[in-house]
Design an enzyme around this catalytic site. Structure first.
Site, short mmCIF file in Angstrom:
data_model
loop_
_atom_site.label_atom_id
_atom_site.label_comp_id
_atom_site.label_asym_id
_atom_site.label_seq_id
_atom_site.Cartn_x
_atom_site.Cartn_y
_atom_site.Cartn_z
N GLY A 22 0.84 -1.20 0.00
CA GLY A 22 0.00 0.00 0.00
C GLY A 22 0.87 1.25 0.00
O GLY A 22 2.10 1.16 0.14
N ASP A 23 0.22 2.40 -0.23
CA ASP A 23 0.91 3.70 -0.26
C ASP A 23 1.93 3.80 -1.39
O ASP A 23 2.95 4.47 -1.26
CB ASP A 23 1.61 4.01 1.09
CG ASP A 23 0.65 3.88 2.25
OD1 ASP A 23 -0.46 4.39 2.14
OD2 ASP A 23 1.03 3.25 3.27
N LYS B 93 -1.02 5.21 -5.73
CA LYS B 93 -2.13 4.86 -6.65
C LYS B 93 -2.99 6.08 -6.96
O LYS B 93 -3.50 6.21 -8.06
CB LYS B 93 -3.02 3.77 -6.03
CG LYS B 93 -2.32 2.45 -5.86
CD LYS B 93 -3.22 1.44 -5.19
CE LYS B 93 -3.52 1.76 -3.75
NZ LYS B 93 -2.38 1.72 -2.82
N GLY C 164 -5.79 6.13 1.94
CA GLY C 164 -5.52 7.57 1.89
C GLY C 164 -4.92 7.85 0.54
O GLY C 164 -3.80 7.45 0.27
N HIS C 165 -5.68 8.51 -0.31
CA HIS C 165 -5.19 8.76 -1.67
C HIS C 165 -4.89 10.24 -1.83
O HIS C 165 -5.75 11.08 -1.62
CB HIS C 165 -6.23 8.30 -2.70
CG HIS C 165 -6.40 6.81 -2.69
ND1 HIS C 165 -7.46 6.17 -3.27
CD2 HIS C 165 -5.64 5.83 -2.15
CE1 HIS C 165 -7.34 4.86 -3.08
NE2 HIS C 165 -6.24 4.64 -2.41
N GLN D 58 -5.10 0.09 -0.61
CA GLN D 58 -4.10 -0.76 0.06
C GLN D 58 -3.18 -1.41 -0.98
O GLN D 58 -3.02 -0.85 -2.05
CB GLN D 58 -4.75 -1.82 0.96
CG GLN D 58 -5.43 -1.26 2.21
CD GLN D 58 -6.83 -0.75 1.95
OE1 GLN D 58 -7.63 -1.43 1.33
NE2 GLN D 58 -7.14 0.42 2.42
N THR E 94 -3.53 7.87 9.12
CA THR E 94 -3.31 7.91 10.57
C THR E 94 -2.12 8.78 10.97
O THR E 94 -1.90 8.99 12.16
CB THR E 94 -3.06 6.48 11.10
OG1 THR E 94 -1.93 5.95 10.40
CG2 THR E 94 -4.26 5.58 10.90
N LYS F 23 7.93 7.66 -7.08
CA LYS F 23 8.88 8.19 -6.10
C LYS F 23 10.34 7.84 -6.40
O LYS F 23 11.15 7.65 -5.48
CB LYS F 23 8.51 7.71 -4.69
CG LYS F 23 7.20 8.35 -4.19
CD LYS F 23 6.97 8.07 -2.73
CE LYS F 23 6.41 9.25 -2.01
NZ LYS F 23 6.18 9.04 -0.60
N ASP G 125 12.45 9.84 -7.47
CA ASP G 125 13.23 10.99 -7.01
C ASP G 125 13.70 10.84 -5.56
O ASP G 125 14.71 11.43 -5.17
CB ASP G 125 12.39 12.27 -7.13
CG ASP G 125 11.04 12.14 -6.44
OD1 ASP G 125 10.31 11.18 -6.77
OD2 ASP G 125 10.74 12.95 -5.55
#
Ligand code: IMP
Length: 420
Positions: A12-13, A16, A40-41, A220, A297, A327, A329
């Site tokens: 997850g994270d 997306k 959390g998008h 997720q 969270t 990511k 970078d």
């Protein structure tokens, strides 16, 4: 017919939200099929950061957005997200079969975590697990009931006393609300949301028949899948590509594109195995530069090197047709970049993720080392990326056996490079 799924290939994270937003440009429908507001998008548009937990990221592009039957929906969160969008309004449909997160689910989530002595999961405490458990136990409340006063009242009358007794007697938690209070609040929410009732399965299948573009946004990641993740350190739904068919109510054959989102390194929130975890200063570099703190969270994410046994297994579970690397970078500025190529388990080299946590505990990562690279932020084409960065990406492509089509080098939409 064009059905595209956007899947998190790791824990997850992976980013997306950004990739869904990028591809939603041409979409007619953007659909969520599992999970709830544990997700959390984040989408960054023109320097403005937008965060969603429940609504599909396509809302940013003003697209029609749908919430499928496989999602668990917290109506309080929905109300807040709708009000955050403001006067722009939205074109939203919610499947009648979608299960509703009730206030007792949040309390049960907390209570269970507290009671676990050895195997704490580190859930988001959003009531996700208890809501899916009620669904499996066939005592859950669905959206079709939320929006009909009499049915809602009857269901709350059946369920509330049981949940109250469990919370008070088993978990020693005093329930801070009464049955009538819950009914009044949820009945008002149901009345407000009735206009969104829509058979998502029917709408999606008709759209695909009519050659419309449909993007399915996963929440997720693959290794948080309830069956194929690192159980019990998983979520309660199916983030893998197969989750789309059961979460929407449609045939698998209608999907023709499965995009695996891979962060250029690995992160995990909550407890559970993580063979390539870094707790040294390189880890701190990734945490700070990557701003690796949970969107939902605020918890600090655990970080580590990219893990190819994990990604090869992810490829097997999901059948990616292409990859998006995010990511990249964040790795910029490191002298060396490592990738876990395989594991040694009981003196044997293995190239896939062990099927049990017992195997994972024994897995010792074997690393390949790459020379570091710089990402300046000026790169607009793949050929403009540093040679060492391209070598890193092409190694990943070759090992997973899937082409990379997109590379993200920053949070903004403009920091996206397409690879031919
Ligand atoms: P739950 O989904 O709240 O039950 O949490 C179960 C596990 O999944 C915990 O380890 C959470 O930290 C993790 N988790 C849930 N949603 C996300 C997400 O969107 N990104 C990353 N981890 C998540």
């Amino acid at each position: 017919m064009a059905g595209t799924i956007v899947i998190g290939a790791q824990f997850g994270d992976e980013g997306k939200g950004k990739v869904t937003d990028f591809y939603s440009d041409k979409a007619d429908l953007v659909v969520r099929y599992q999970g709830g507001n544990n997700a959390g998008h984040t989408v960054v548009v023109a320097g403005k950061t937008l965060k969603f937990h429940l609504l599909p990221s396509g809302v940013v592009q003003g697209k029609r957005i749908l919430i499928g039957a496989g999602v668990v929906l917290d109506p309080r969160v929905l109300k807040k997200e709708i009000s955050d969008i403001g006067s722009k309004g939205m074109d939203l449909g919610i499947d009648p079969r979608t299960h509703i997160i009730m206030p007792w689910h949040n309390l049960l989530d907390e209570g269970r975590e507290e009671l676990r002595t050895t195997k704490k999961i580190g859930t988001t405490k959003r009531g996700i697990g208890p809501c899916y458990a009620d669904k499996a136990e066939r005592i859950g409340i669905r959206f079709e009931e939320l929006v009909e006063e009499k049915r809602l009242q009857q269901r709350i009358r059946e369920v509330f006393p049981v949940k109250k007794a469990i919370l008070e007697k088993v978990y020693n938690i005093k329930v801070p609300f009464g049955e009538n209070e819950v009914f009044d609040e949820y009945n008002a929410l149901g009345k407000e949301f009735r206009k969104y009732l829509c058979d998502v399965s029917l709408e999606v299948c008709e759209a695909l028949e009519n050659r419309k573009e449909v993007v399915f946004e996963g929440a997720q990641g693959t290794f948080l899948d309830n069956d194929f993740g690192t159980y019990p350190y998983v979520t309660s739904s199916h983030p893998i590509s197969g989750g789309v068919t059961t979460g929407v109510g449609m045939p698998a054959a209608k999907i023709n594109r499965i995009i695996g989102i891979v962060k250029a390194y690995t992160t995990r929130v909550g407890f559970g195995p993580f063979p390539t975890e870094l707790t040294d200063e390189t880890g701190e570099h990734l945490t700070q530069k990557g701003n690796e703190f949970g969107t939902t969270t605020g918890r600090k994410r655990r970080v580590g090197w990219l893990d190819l046994p994990m990604l090869r297994t992810s490829m097997r579970f999901n059948g990616f047709t292409e990859l998006a690397i995010t990511k990249l970078d964040v790795l910029s500025g490191l002298k060396k970049v490592k990738v876990c190529h395989s594991y040694t388990v009981n003196a044997k080299e293995i190239k896939y993720f062990p099927y049990s946590n017992k195997g994972l505990e024994k897995a010792v990562p074997n690393y390949r080392e790459f020379e570091g690279f710089e990402i300046t932020g000026k790169e607009k084409k793949y050929s403009e990326l540093a040679k060492n960065a391209r070598a890193y990406l092409e190694y990943i492509e070759k090992e997973i056996g899937c082409p990379i089509k997109l590379v993200s080098v920053g949070a903004g939409r403009e920091d996206t490079i397409l690879k031919q």
